[in-house]
Enzyme design. Sequence first.
Site, PDB file in Angstrom:
ATOM      1  N   GLY A   1       0.139   5.823   2.415  1.00 35.19           N
ATOM      2  CA  GLY A   1       1.318   5.004   2.704  1.00 35.19           C
ATOM      3  C   GLY A   1       1.593   4.909   4.193  1.00 35.19           C
TER       4      GLY A   1
ATOM      5  N   GLY B   1       0.802  -1.217   0.000  1.00 34.17           N
ATOM      6  CA  GLY B   1       0.000   0.000   0.000  1.00 34.17           C
ATOM      7  C   GLY B   1       0.835   1.268   0.000  1.00 34.17           C
ATOM      8  CB  CYS B   2       4.253   2.109   0.788  1.00 37.40           C
ATOM      9  SG  CYS B   2       3.871   2.295   2.514  1.00 37.40           S
ATOM     10  CD  GLU B   3       2.058   6.663  -4.964  1.00 36.81           C
ATOM     11  OE1 GLU B   3       2.972   7.484  -5.195  1.00 36.81           O
ATOM     12  OE2 GLU B   3       0.867   6.897  -5.199  1.00 36.81           O
ATOM     13  CB  SER B   4       8.322   4.954  -1.162  1.00 37.13           C
ATOM     14  OG  SER B   4       8.022   6.207  -1.704  1.00 37.13           O
TER      15      SER B   4
END
Length: 136
Positions: A121, A50-53
């Site tokens: 995130g 669920g984190c872009e990074s």
Amino acid sequence: MSLPTEAVAALEAFQAVGSWEQRARLLMQWGERLPVLPDADKVDANLVQGCESLVWLVGHLQNGHWQFAANSEARLIRGLVALLLARVNGLSTAELQAVDLPGWFERLGLSRQLSPSRSNGLNAVLQRMRELSRAP
């Protein structure tokens, strides 16, 4: 609920600076203070979904209190995660479930700078902490 010592230090530091530029610099400094995660912990099982990074998170219960370690390759995210860790490390499982993430970043004066994707995130990181704390 009283704040952990690190969280009080974070609040005092962020409330002492006025401009966004100063806060951004402070945010980067907090991120640099994160201990390096060993490569053995940088595995898919520890990646927060669920984190872009990329964010890796590990946690363990020590005498009834949670201690988490995390890291990210993105500098800004590393700073935000460091502030989240300051807020949650040392909490019991029940206290961890009650953490108000938006309220915490509001108190730090950072909520307006959180884009929806960063907010999502960080929520994903907190959700993962809560999952770890409920695991048998």
